[in-house]
Design a protein around this motif. Structure first.
Motif, PDB file in Angstrom:
ATOM      1  N   ALA A 319       0.824  -1.208   0.000  1.00 50.41           N
ATOM      2  CA  ALA A 319       0.000   0.000   0.000  1.00 50.41           C
ATOM      3  C   ALA A 319       0.858   1.258   0.000  1.00 50.41           C
ATOM      4  N   PHE A 320       1.956   1.244   0.775  1.00 50.36           N
ATOM      5  CA  PHE A 320       2.797   2.436   0.835  1.00 50.36           C
ATOM      6  C   PHE A 320       3.567   2.635  -0.469  1.00 50.36           C
ATOM      7  N   ALA A 321       3.993   1.549  -1.081  1.00 48.59           N
ATOM      8  CA  ALA A 321       4.705   1.661  -2.359  1.00 48.59           C
ATOM      9  C   ALA A 321       3.827   2.271  -3.439  1.00 48.59           C
ATOM     10  N   ALA A 322       2.517   2.039  -3.348  1.00 48.18           N
ATOM     11  CA  ALA A 322       1.587   2.567  -4.359  1.00 48.18           C
ATOM     12  C   ALA A 322       1.076   3.962  -4.008  1.00 48.18           C
ATOM     13  N   GLN A 323       1.409   4.458  -2.837  1.00 44.02           N
ATOM     14  CA  GLN A 323       0.865   5.730  -2.352  1.00 44.02           C
ATOM     15  C   GLN A 323       1.734   6.902  -2.786  1.00 44.02           C
ATOM     16  N   ARG A 324       1.099   8.006  -3.118  1.00 41.09           N
ATOM     17  CA  ARG A 324       1.799   9.234  -3.501  1.00 41.09           C
ATOM     18  C   ARG A 324       1.348  10.375  -2.595  1.00 41.09           C
ATOM     19  N   VAL A 325       2.285  11.261  -2.300  1.00 41.54           N
ATOM     20  CA  VAL A 325       2.001  12.446  -1.496  1.00 41.54           C
ATOM     21  C   VAL A 325       2.090  13.663  -2.406  1.00 41.54           C
ATOM     22  N   GLU A 326       1.025  14.454  -2.413  1.00 42.22           N
ATOM     23  CA  GLU A 326       0.995  15.653  -3.255  1.00 42.22           C
ATOM     24  C   GLU A 326       1.568  16.828  -2.475  1.00 42.22           C
ATOM     25  N   LEU A 327       2.600  17.456  -3.041  1.00 44.64           N
ATOM     26  CA  LEU A 327       3.246  18.589  -2.403  1.00 44.64           C
ATOM     27  C   LEU A 327       2.948  19.867  -3.171  1.00 44.64           C
ATOM     28  N   GLU A 328       3.361  20.989  -2.601  1.00 50.98           N
ATOM     29  CA  GLU A 328       3.151  22.271  -3.266  1.00 50.98           C
ATOM     30  C   GLU A 328       3.921  22.316  -4.582  1.00 50.98           C
TER      31      GLU A 328
END
Length: 392
Positions: A319-328
């Protein structure tokens, strides 16, 4: 409700926490104090109520005061029964409130019997009931709404009885009515203020405790809480009941490079994202997530065998490998994590220590990193055969 965690979420009219779970936690922690106050309140009320039986004899004579005296004598037995009910080992956190309500209802009913036999002393009874109404709110611990329902209902019945009997002039009856209204308002105000202040104090203690044991960035428990005996307690419990216990050591891959390239803000967002994911995939009030170091997390899984812990680690990894964090700036950032899983069975006699379990989980996690990262390594404590998780 305020978003400020330092402000207690208390319902103003009820004088209780708005959240039922928080209120139950408060009652559970304060159970000994509430029970002590209930015992003291019931003892004092019963004692003084019996002593005032002398006024029945003075007003009616011994032969005519038998029924009022018997009703007074019944109150200590009611108090004893209510205390027994509240002190049962299986009693719920609300048992003291139920006991307080039962006692005050019986107390009010007994006094109404006294009033019925002594109608000429209605003004004295009004003053006595005004004191009793305030005592019910201030001295006997109960839910505010329940105490209010009893005192207000009984006061209205008393006022109706006084006006119906009309044993005194109208001016005195008006004063009697105002006395009882004032006693109820005063008692309710004091009880509500006390209930609120007590819960605000409890809430402040909870906030301070939470700040001392939680990592402010991720909301996970901190290393201090772990070192204070968290894992020792779980091992002791598992050994006592011969249960399973597993640990998962997690470390974000390439975290230093992310900080150097994108800044610490990006790293913080990834840490928060990982902690939120793990907390969502573990069991509330059973499993424990600890921020062990900078980008390292420790997951404590009580009553969990190695296979179950390995399965959880695999699900978190994927799950973490597939997760993305959107930044500014439209930047989308992601990374992977490596895991070391240790399982222990406490049905045997082999020694298990917190330091030994953590050291082995840490070793397995570094083996996963050296093998290419984004992997899981697992091992049963006390066994030579190693279980290796899937490689992405």
């Amino acid at each position: 409700m305020s978003n400020d965690p330092s402000i207690a979420p208390i319902a103003p009219l009820r004088g209780e926490f708005s959240d039922a779970a928080t209120e139950a936690g408060f009652l559970h922690q304060q159970a000994a104090t509430i029970l002590r106050d209930l015992r003291r309140g019931l003892l004092l009320c019963s004692l003084f109520y019996l002593v005032f039986g002398a006024t029945d004899i003075a007003a009616l004579g011994l032969d005519k005061a038998i029924v009022p005296l018997l009703s007074r004598l019944a109150i200590p037995f009611v108090a004893a029964a209510c205390l027994f009910y509240a002190r049962r080992p299986t009693a719920s956190v609300r048992a003291t409130g139920h006991a307080a309500s039962a006692f005050t209802l019986c107390w009010a009913a007994s006094y109404f019997l006294v009033i019925w036999y002594r109608p000429a002393d209605i003004l004295l009874h009004a003053m006595a009931w005004a004191v009793m109404a305030m005592v019910i709110h201030v001295l006997i611990p109960n839910r505010l709404l329940h105490a209010a329902a009893i005192t207000v209902s009984a006061s209205l019945a008393f006022i109706a009885l006084a006006w119906t009997q009309h044993a005194v002039e109208t001016r005195a009856l008006s004063s009697l009515t105002m006395l009882l209204v004032g006693a109820n308002v005063f008692g309710l105000t004091v009880a509500q203020r006390h209930a609120r202040m007590w819960r605000e104090q409890y809430w402040a203690q909870q906030v301070l405790t939470n700040l001392s044991i939680r990592d402010p960035l991720t909301g996970s428990y901190n290393r201090r809480h772990l070192n204070a005996g968290l894992l020792d307690g779980e091992i002791a419990r598992a050994r006592r009941y011969r249960l399973s216990l597993s640990l998962i050591m997690c470390d974000l891959d390439g975290f230093k490079k992310i900080n150097d390239t994108h800044g610490h803000h990006a790293g913080d967002e990834l840490l928060r994202s990982f902690a939120t994911l793990v907390q969502a995939m573990t069991r509330d009030a059973i499993d424990t997530v600890v921020r062990y170091g900078g980008e390292e997390f420790l997951i404590i899984l009580p009553e969990t065998r190695l296979d179950g812990a390995l399965e959880l680690a695999e699900r978190v990894r994927a799950a973490f490998a597939a997760q993305r964090v959107e930044l500014e700036g439209g930047l989308s950032l992601g990374t992977t994590a490596s895991f070391g899983v240790v399982g222990a069975e406490f049905g045997g006699s082999h020694a298990v220590t917190p330091q030994g379990m953590i050291a082995l989980a840490d070793q397995l996690m570094y083996e996963a990193k050296h093998a290419g990262r984004n992997q899981v390594r697992a091992k049963q404590l006390g066994q030579r055969v190693e279980k290796v998780g899937r490689v992405a």
